[in-house]
Design a protein around this motif. Sequence first.
Motif, PDB file in Angstrom:
ATOM      1  N   SER A   1      -2.651   2.648  35.319  1.00  0.00           N
ATOM      2  CA  SER A   1      -3.338   2.819  34.039  1.00  0.00           C
ATOM      3  C   SER A   1      -3.113   4.204  33.451  1.00  0.00           C
ATOM      4  O   SER A   1      -3.155   4.377  32.236  1.00  0.00           O
TER       5      SER A   1
ATOM      6  N   ARG B   1       2.848  -4.221  35.933  1.00  0.00           N
ATOM      7  CA  ARG B   1       1.672  -5.083  35.784  1.00  0.00           C
ATOM      8  C   ARG B   1       1.977  -6.562  36.019  1.00  0.00           C
ATOM      9  O   ARG B   1       1.068  -7.341  36.305  1.00  0.00           O
TER      10      ARG B   1
ATOM     11  N   GLU C   1       3.425   4.143  33.927  1.00  0.00           N
ATOM     12  CA  GLU C   1       3.324   2.925  33.117  1.00  0.00           C
ATOM     13  C   GLU C   1       4.237   1.822  33.653  1.00  0.00           C
ATOM     14  O   GLU C   1       3.826   0.666  33.800  1.00  0.00           O
TER      15      GLU C   1
END
Length: 341
Positions: free
Chosen positions: A312, A250, A307
């Motif tokens: 997601s 992320r 992850e």
Amino acid sequence: MFRINSMAYEVPLVSGLYAQRFIEFMEARGISKEALLEGTELDEVLKNSGTLLLSINQVTRMMASARRFLDDDMAAFEFGRTLDLQGHGLLGFALLKQKDFRDLANMVVQYLRVSLPILDMRVSCSGDEIRIALQDVWDLKELRPFFVNIYMGSIYSLTSLICRRFHFEFDFSVDHEHEMWHRLAPHANLSFSSSGNQVVVPLSGRPARDGNDELAFYLASARSRDDVKGDEHMELVARVREEVLRYPGREGTLERVGERLGMSARSLRHHLKMAGVSFHDIRNQVRKTFATRYLKDTNMPLNKIAEVLGYSDQASFTKAYRGWTGATPGDIRRGFIQTQS
């Protein structure tokens, strides 16, 4: 201050592999090897850098030459950051198995003292803190801040195995705004014009981390660096790829990478387009390579891989992987297991 005999400055101490990595770093910034080594008398010496040891005098000549081209006082820290586990020759797989993080810090320091003996390092533990202090034993004069920044960048990468919060203290001032330094070293507090050069690593509040997952990440990262190729002559493309390799999840979005490089997402997208590549393609290429390494080289669960790579959920990761390869993650893992049995 302890004075070193002048003869010691000519003793071969530093692996030529570090010099080669520095030359590659400079070339990525548009400085040719010929220009860097001009006047240093190192051209012939570095032809066999893979097995060579350099003296302190030779190393300082190279760095003094580099300073002629580098007007960016963050560059040395940035180079040091490339000296992570892979940069030190994958030293850290043994380190990653250390359960006691004080032992881990000590092993990191001892390794650096032997492999890169330019600055001395002292590690001390007090309560829930580890302190790593740097000392100039070679009287490096005006080059001292440059070497301190290289060490600090490397310590930043290596101590990421311990926690995500650091405090760096430098005994010199810098030209760039502190905000730019924070982009270069996320999760770190930096203080300049301090009384010394040291890193304070608080162990209290350290996030729980799975050692096997950490080992898997570095295994995938090391091999991915060899597999993911591109035009290495384009500095920005190389720097973007390096950022995504560091943060494939992320934190590896266009916006976050642009922020760490001091650029807006729009500007970064534009410059990549001018180089003939897209951020989307770079990130997917890195994710695909990481995913395949995780699937083949580790037993990490599919939801954990999803992850780590910033998806997601497992279904989204599976859909993306099928789009890249035409096979599902389960297909790859089952095929790998069958070939090993």
